[in-house]
Design a protein around this motif. Structure first.
Motif, PDB file in Angstrom:
ATOM      1  N   ARG A 719      16.034 -58.762  34.028  1.00  0.00           N
ATOM      2  CA  ARG A 719      16.236 -60.050  33.141  1.00  0.00           C
ATOM      3  C   ARG A 719      16.422 -59.705  31.737  1.00  0.00           C
ATOM      4  O   ARG A 719      15.790 -59.770  30.874  1.00  0.00           O
ATOM      5  CB  ARG A 719      14.647 -60.870  33.171  1.00  0.00           C
ATOM      6  CG  ARG A 719      14.180 -61.186  34.792  1.00  0.00           C
ATOM      7  CD  ARG A 719      12.959 -62.004  34.545  1.00  0.00           C
ATOM      8  NE  ARG A 719      13.537 -63.393  33.941  1.00  0.00           N
ATOM      9  CZ  ARG A 719      12.482 -64.225  33.554  1.00  0.00           C
ATOM     10  NH1 ARG A 719      11.342 -64.147  33.868  1.00  0.00           N
ATOM     11  NH2 ARG A 719      12.943 -65.068  32.849  1.00  0.00           N
ATOM     12  N   ILE A 722      16.107 -62.206  28.875  1.00  0.00           N
ATOM     13  CA  ILE A 722      14.792 -62.941  28.711  1.00  0.00           C
ATOM     14  C   ILE A 722      14.348 -62.684  27.231  1.00  0.00           C
ATOM     15  O   ILE A 722      14.790 -61.651  26.609  1.00  0.00           O
ATOM     16  CB  ILE A 722      13.816 -62.288  29.655  1.00  0.00           C
ATOM     17  CG1 ILE A 722      12.343 -63.088  29.578  1.00  0.00           C
ATOM     18  CG2 ILE A 722      13.408 -60.736  29.060  1.00  0.00           C
ATOM     19  CD1 ILE A 722      11.188 -62.605  30.582  1.00  0.00           C
ATOM     20  N   SER A 725       9.864 -65.661  23.933  1.00  0.00           N
ATOM     21  CA  SER A 725       9.308 -67.223  24.179  1.00  0.00           C
ATOM     22  C   SER A 725       9.328 -67.409  25.301  1.00  0.00           C
ATOM     23  O   SER A 725       8.944 -68.614  25.599  1.00  0.00           O
ATOM     24  CB  SER A 725      10.244 -68.023  23.124  1.00  0.00           C
ATOM     25  OG  SER A 725      11.547 -67.827  23.377  1.00  0.00           O
ATOM     26  N   ASP A 726       9.707 -66.689  26.320  1.00  0.00           N
ATOM     27  CA  ASP A 726      10.000 -67.040  27.934  1.00  0.00           C
ATOM     28  C   ASP A 726       8.647 -67.193  28.450  1.00  0.00           C
ATOM     29  O   ASP A 726       7.518 -66.585  28.107  1.00  0.00           O
ATOM     30  CB  ASP A 726      10.712 -66.051  28.408  1.00  0.00           C
ATOM     31  CG  ASP A 726      11.262 -66.663  29.962  1.00  0.00           C
ATOM     32  OD1 ASP A 726      10.341 -66.498  30.910  1.00  0.00           O
ATOM     33  OD2 ASP A 726      12.454 -66.761  30.121  1.00  0.00           O
ATOM     34  N   ASP A 728       7.724 -66.689  31.292  1.00  0.00           N
ATOM     35  CA  ASP A 728       7.119 -65.673  32.084  1.00  0.00           C
ATOM     36  C   ASP A 728       6.455 -64.543  31.234  1.00  0.00           C
ATOM     37  O   ASP A 728       5.727 -63.840  31.353  1.00  0.00           O
ATOM     38  CB  ASP A 728       8.337 -64.911  32.814  1.00  0.00           C
ATOM     39  CG  ASP A 728       8.616 -65.847  34.161  1.00  0.00           C
ATOM     40  OD1 ASP A 728       7.671 -66.724  34.478  1.00  0.00           O
ATOM     41  OD2 ASP A 728       9.759 -65.564  34.518  1.00  0.00           O
TER      42      ASP A 728
END
Length: 791
Positions: A719, A722, A725-726, A728
């Protein structure tokens, strides 16, 4: 994300023309036609009744009826090749549109023929007028109404009033990929490098992809396809297709007793200069195992040699050489003459292309060959390939013919005709059913001539080189290919003759393109939809045509570049069919259901094979898990043995889910603590954080933890886009903090990492804050994600 798709097991190449030819709208109403029609002919058809004639023939008559019901027999080499309706297969045309033009003219001609004021075409199609193909369409069916409309149009006077044009819908005019998102270019590089070379992309490759997008893939793949790992993957993939590692008996017995009696078991008498008896026996076992492995590799070594040296890939059916290693050369009895050509004569897996002499049997008789050489024709004459697909006195090389069509022309001959419902009745009615009964002839007129070309490989029970003692069967169609008989002067080189024609067949190029698509995606290319009454038929047909156009485009590039298979890999990887993101949303519109059907096969969503999963673990953690190297464990995880299990599992079973959980636990256990023992600059997993950093202590510590999670998401899951602040990242942060909270709520927690997670010879890592074990939980969580377990 689209759910994983089970690969299609069989394939029938139906000749569907792709070009849309432009014409004027024609046709008249029933009242205006001067040609009398039966009530059935005049029955209304609710489909595309009045469109441009070429479009109607392509879209309706050819695609929905003729290609499915007529082409099987009404072609050169087919059971109906002597009739007035002889069609051309668009899959074999050399000029685009040539077959469609011929077929349209043929249908116009037969559509004008009448029998007692009824259409002969409709009568024949419904089983009348002693049609040998029996009933191929039912009266009143959609297919019948399509043909009836065609007959009406074909018999309309030239000056008749044309019907109204049908407006083309917006769905028909937009691009097939409108609204489909493509994956990030850096993810594309990662997908390709993991799939084809079992490694992560380099920083340079990621930078190039971010800067130049898809254009960067060409140079990246050019470099990748020089790596040894790519050729190991290529061999593995083509074995999935050819299954040559799966034949019965020990591998060296692919060399016939009649011709290699004194050399094929050379390991039994090879002098090993080892005095200790036990050590000598162990060395001999190793010698034999390596020899057998070298024999099994020969077919795929041919594939590797052709691709590595950018030779025409047609050589898989035309190569006048075989691939031998120092070990297999001893089996062939040619080691002494090749000794100096090997870089390392003791390396069992160094291969050279070699032309071997014509075979000599035990009585001294030499195989007929004006050149004095064995008439090699790539895989067609490869001993391992022939051993994998043997024959019997009743099979008569038909299995080999069937696999020839499947492997090299993309045709499943078993799907050419429906199964015979009453074999006993047919046997009683015909002296030679396979040459007389239409139900049988439709297949046997195709496969039996090819089977006859393999007649020199009939020495039973091994079915290796040697003709049948009583001569070839008289109750079979004569040896040849697609209506062309084998010339007597080419009898000694029958399979070379076949290979030459195969290489010129347009279906060969498209089949190789389809094989590469399967290698990259784990799925077979789409088949044309068969049920014209399916409400989603048009959507499925559009998806098929879009993909078929791409297959033929790439095949054209392959041919233009001398059948270099590397171009096929590069074109597919850059293709939107490979780059499409399976998570693309379908608009909530009036045609959403149709659009969903069109997109059903877009995107890559396949479970990694045992071999791919091991390579991915090794790429991410610098060492494999190892458990899936065991053959039984690999089978349990959906692998194949190329013999009894020949298709890889597309969907996980309960056992496979258990193995995934074990893998994630063990890989995290063995790697997290070990990574923390290294200097930060040497760490793969945690280069920017120490075990002493805990959540909730300070904002700076929380940020370091989130940065570490971002690094793991990029490394393990790819990712690259990414951010901290994502959602996930926040979810993973809470998991890390929650593990620590649960641990601190209990007294007496061991202040060291688990004993079982240490490496061999390593000490247990101190873990007073439980953070090492919390990070282990995070890595375990990531390894269980679909993004890691699936491609």
């Amino acid at each position: 994300m689209l759910m994983p798709r089970s690969p299609a097991r069989f394939r029938l190449r139906v000749g569907l023309a792709l070009p849309f030819l432009v014409g004027i709208c024609w046709g008249v109403s029933a009242e205006e036609s001067s040609v009398a029609k039966t009530a059935a002919e005049a029955a209304p058809y609710s489909g595309a009744a009045c469109v441009a004639p070429d479009s109607y023939f392509l879209e309706e008559v050819w695609t929905k009826v003729a290609a499915q019901a007529c082409l099987k027999c009404h072609k050169v080499g087919g059971d109906a090749e002597d009739t007035k309706l002889v069609l051309q297969d668009p899959a074999r045309e050399k000029e685009p549109g040539e077959a469609l033009r011929h077929n349209k003219a043929a249908f116009i001609a037969v559509s004008k023929q009448r029998e007692k004021d009824e259409s002969r075409l409709l009568l024949k199609a419904t089983g009348g007028l002693e049609h040998e193909g029996k009933q191929v369409i039912k009266p009143g069916s959609t297919a019948y109404r399509i043909l009836a409309e065609w007959v009406r149009q074909a018999n309309a006077p030239n000056g008749a009033k044309p019907g109204m044009k049908v407006a083309v819908s917006a769905q028909d005019t937009r691009s097939f990929f409108d609204g489909v998102a493509m994956i990030d270019d850096r993810k594309l590089v990662r997908r390709a490098t993991l799939s084809l070379a079992g490694r992560l992309p380099t920083d340079e490759e990621l930078t190039a992809a971010k800067k130049d997008g898809v254009k960067a893939m060409g140079p990246i793949l050019d470099a990748l396809m020089k790596e040894d790992a790519f050729y190991d993957r290529l061999a593995e993939a083509f074995n999935d297709i050819l299954l040559t590692r799966g034949y019965d008996d020990v591998p060296e017995n692919a060399l016939s007793y009649e011709h290699f009696e004194k050399t094929r078991h050379w390991t039994q008498n090879y002098e090993l200069k080892i005095e200790d008896k036990a050590a000598q026996q162990k060395a001999r076992y190793k010698l034999t195992d390596d020899y057998r492995e070298a024999m099994l590799r020969e077919p795929t070594e041919l594939v590797k040699y052709i691709v590595r040296n950018e030779r025409p890939f047609t050589e898989i059916v035309t190569a006048d050489y075989i691939m031998v290693s120092p070990y297999t050369a001893r089996g062939y009895g040619v080691f002494d003459e090749l000794h100096d050509q090997f870089k390392n004569a003791e390396d069992p897996f160094e291969y050279l292309p070699v032309r071997i002499k014509a075979l000599k049997n035990r009585s001294g008789k030499v195989q007929e060959s004006p050149t004095g050489l064995y008439p090699s024709a790539g895989l067609l004459t490869n001993f391992e390939y022939l051993r994998r697909y043997p024959t019997t006195e009743t099979n008569r090389n038909r299995l080999r013919a069937r696999m020839y069509f499947q492997h090299f022309l993309g045709i499943d001959v078993l799907e050419l005709a429906p199964r015979v419902s009453d074999a006993a009745a047919i046997t009683a009615q015909f002296k030679v059913p396979t040459m007389e009964a239409s139900e049988c002839v439709i297949c046997h007129k195709t496969i039996d001539p090819i089977a006859g070309l393999f007649q020199d490989y009939y020495a039973l029970p091994e079915a290796l080189f040697g003709p049948r003692k009583d001569g070839w069967f008289k109750d079979m169609f004569v040896p040849g290919e697609e209506g062309e008989a084998l010339p007597p002067e080419d009898r000694w080189r029958a399979l070379q003759w076949l290979g030459e024609r195969t290489a010129r067949d347009p279906r060969f190029a498209t089949t190789m393109v389809e094989h590469v698509y399967y290698i990259l995606t784990g799925c077979k290319t789409l088949l044309p939809p068969s049920s014209i009454d399916d409400p989603l038929y048009d959507a499925k047909q559009r998806a098929y045509r879009a993909q078929r156009a791409e297959v033929e485009r790439i095949a054209g590039i392959m041919v233009k570049n001398g059948f270099n298979l590397k171009f096929v890999f590069k074109e597919w990887v850059a293709s939107p069919f490979y780059r499409a993101d399976g998570r693309s949303p379908v608009a909530n519109s009036s045609n959403a259901v149709q659009r969903q059907a069109e997109m059903a096969d877009l995107g890559i969503a396949r479970l990694l094979s045992p071999e791919q999963l091991e390579r991915k673990v090794a790429a991410v953690f610098a060492k494999p898990w190892g458990r899936l190297h065991d053959k039984q464990a690999a089978l349990l995880y959906g692998g194949i043995d190329s013999k009894e299990v020949t298709e890889r599992a597309a969907d996980p079973s309960g056992a496979m889910g258990a193995l995934q959980r074990i893998m994630s636990n063990e890989v995290a256990c063995k790697n997290v603590a070990a990574d923390f023992t290294l200097d930060p600059a040497q760490r793969r997993l945690f280069p920017g954080i120490e075990p002493g950093v805990r959540p909730g202590v300070s904002a700076e510590d929380d940020q370091r933890i989130r940065a570490a999670i971002v690094h793991l998401q990029k490394l393990v899951l790819g990712r690259y886009d990414i951010a901290e602040s994502d959602p996930d990242v926040e979810r993973t942060f809470r998991l890390f903090a929650g593990i620590l909270q649960d641990a601190h709520a209990h007294k007496g927690i061991d202040p060291q990492e688990s004993y079982f997670c240490r490496g061999e010879g390593e000490k247990r890592l101190p873990d007073p804050d439980y953070t090492v074990r919390a990070w282990r939980g995070v890595v375990t969580y990531l390894l269980r994600q679909q993004a890691f377990l699936y491609e």
